[in-house]
Write a protein that holds these residues in place. Structure first.
Motif, PDB file in Angstrom:
ATOM      1  N   VAL A  66      -6.780 -23.621   2.851  1.00  0.00           N
ATOM      2  CA  VAL A  66      -6.089 -23.443   4.134  1.00  0.00           C
ATOM      3  C   VAL A  66      -6.495 -22.119   4.770  1.00  0.00           C
ATOM      4  O   VAL A  66      -6.752 -22.046   5.976  1.00  0.00           O
ATOM      5  CB  VAL A  66      -4.559 -23.534   3.945  1.00  0.00           C
ATOM      6  N   GLY A  67      -6.586 -21.063   3.952  1.00  0.00           N
ATOM      7  CA  GLY A  67      -6.985 -19.757   4.487  1.00  0.00           C
ATOM      8  C   GLY A  67      -8.376 -19.771   5.079  1.00  0.00           C
ATOM      9  O   GLY A  67      -8.605 -19.254   6.180  1.00  0.00           O
ATOM     10  N   THR A  69     -10.015 -22.386   6.173  1.00  0.00           N
ATOM     11  CA  THR A  69      -9.980 -23.245   7.364  1.00  0.00           C
ATOM     12  C   THR A  69      -9.427 -22.484   8.567  1.00  0.00           C
ATOM     13  O   THR A  69      -9.970 -22.565   9.673  1.00  0.00           O
ATOM     14  CB  THR A  69      -9.132 -24.505   7.096  1.00  0.00           C
ATOM     15  N   LEU A  70      -8.373 -21.719   8.340  1.00  0.00           N
ATOM     16  CA  LEU A  70      -7.780 -20.956   9.440  1.00  0.00           C
ATOM     17  C   LEU A  70      -8.713 -19.853   9.931  1.00  0.00           C
ATOM     18  O   LEU A  70      -8.808 -19.618  11.142  1.00  0.00           O
ATOM     19  CB  LEU A  70      -6.439 -20.362   8.998  1.00  0.00           C
ATOM     20  N   ARG A  72     -11.951 -19.918   9.846  1.00  0.00           N
ATOM     21  CA  ARG A  72     -13.018 -20.575  10.613  1.00  0.00           C
ATOM     22  C   ARG A  72     -12.553 -20.954  12.020  1.00  0.00           C
ATOM     23  O   ARG A  72     -13.359 -21.082  12.924  1.00  0.00           O
ATOM     24  CB  ARG A  72     -13.515 -21.810   9.883  1.00  0.00           C
ATOM     25  N   GLN A  73     -11.257 -21.147  12.178  1.00  0.00           N
ATOM     26  CA  GLN A  73     -10.700 -21.457  13.496  1.00  0.00           C
ATOM     27  C   GLN A  73     -10.350 -20.192  14.278  1.00  0.00           C
ATOM     28  O   GLN A  73      -9.810 -20.257  15.366  1.00  0.00           O
ATOM     29  CB  GLN A  73      -9.448 -22.322  13.356  1.00  0.00           C
ATOM     30  N   ARG A  75      -8.168 -17.870  13.267  1.00  0.00           N
ATOM     31  CA  ARG A  75      -6.750 -17.532  13.095  1.00  0.00           C
ATOM     32  C   ARG A  75      -6.547 -16.732  11.824  1.00  0.00           C
ATOM     33  O   ARG A  75      -7.458 -16.557  11.020  1.00  0.00           O
ATOM     34  CB  ARG A  75      -5.930 -18.828  13.066  1.00  0.00           C
ATOM     35  N   SER A  76      -5.344 -16.271  11.621  1.00  0.00           N
ATOM     36  CA  SER A  76      -5.002 -15.480  10.441  1.00  0.00           C
ATOM     37  C   SER A  76      -4.932 -16.372   9.196  1.00  0.00           C
ATOM     38  O   SER A  76      -4.400 -17.478   9.252  1.00  0.00           O
ATOM     39  CB  SER A  76      -3.646 -14.805  10.646  1.00  0.00           C
ATOM     40  N   PRO A  77      -5.429 -15.886   8.041  1.00  0.00           N
ATOM     41  CA  PRO A  77      -5.382 -16.696   6.820  1.00  0.00           C
ATOM     42  C   PRO A  77      -4.040 -16.645   6.088  1.00  0.00           C
ATOM     43  O   PRO A  77      -3.847 -17.365   5.111  1.00  0.00           O
ATOM     44  CB  PRO A  77      -6.478 -16.067   5.960  1.00  0.00           C
ATOM     45  N   PRO A  79      -0.986 -17.855   6.561  1.00  0.00           N
ATOM     46  CA  PRO A  79      -0.242 -19.096   6.294  1.00  0.00           C
ATOM     47  C   PRO A  79      -0.756 -19.852   5.068  1.00  0.00           C
ATOM     48  O   PRO A  79      -0.008 -20.583   4.425  1.00  0.00           O
ATOM     49  CB  PRO A  79      -0.421 -19.914   7.569  1.00  0.00           C
ATOM     50  N   GLY A  80      -2.031 -19.683   4.727  1.00  0.00           N
ATOM     51  CA  GLY A  80      -2.576 -20.313   3.520  1.00  0.00           C
ATOM     52  C   GLY A  80      -1.862 -19.834   2.272  1.00  0.00           C
ATOM     53  O   GLY A  80      -1.615 -20.617   1.343  1.00  0.00           O
TER      54      GLY A  80
END
Length: 101
Positions: A66-67, A69-70, A72-73, A75-77, A79-80
């Motif tokens: 999740v980190g 993926t975020l 790469r978008q 965004r901050s990691p 939430p992962g």
């Protein structure tokens, strides 16, 4: 760094839980009041011992996936880390409820 620290704390909790589970079946087969507990079944015992470790490894994997993926978008990691922690806590609580609940 925080993820590593949380992983080490979770590993310590799992080690203590696994050590405690060594004694969970002491009353099984003795006619004691706890002798009919769910944990007296060998299969249930094995699953209960394995769930926190599956939660730890699955949580770390989920946090990284999740980190990344975020990131790469754009965004901050962070939430992962919450996703991984949530998965770990759910499986640990499931084990505890099975043993004590």
């Amino acid at each position: 760094m925080l993820g590593v620290l949380l992983g080490l704390v979770a590993a310590a909790v799992n080690a203590l839980f696994s050590f405690g589970m060594l004694f969970a079946t002491d009353s099984c087969g003795t006619g004691a009041s706890g002798g009919d507990a769910r944990v007296c079944d060998g299969g249930v015992w094995a699953v209960v011992v394995a769930l926190p470790w599956v939660g730890l490894f699955g949580g770390v994997t989920a946090a990284v996936v999740v980190g990344v993926t975020l990131v790469r978008q754009g965004r901050s990691p962070w939430p992962g880390l919450l996703v991984g922690l949530g998965l770990y806590v759910v499986l640990l609580v499931t084990s505890l409820v099975t043993v004590f609940g």
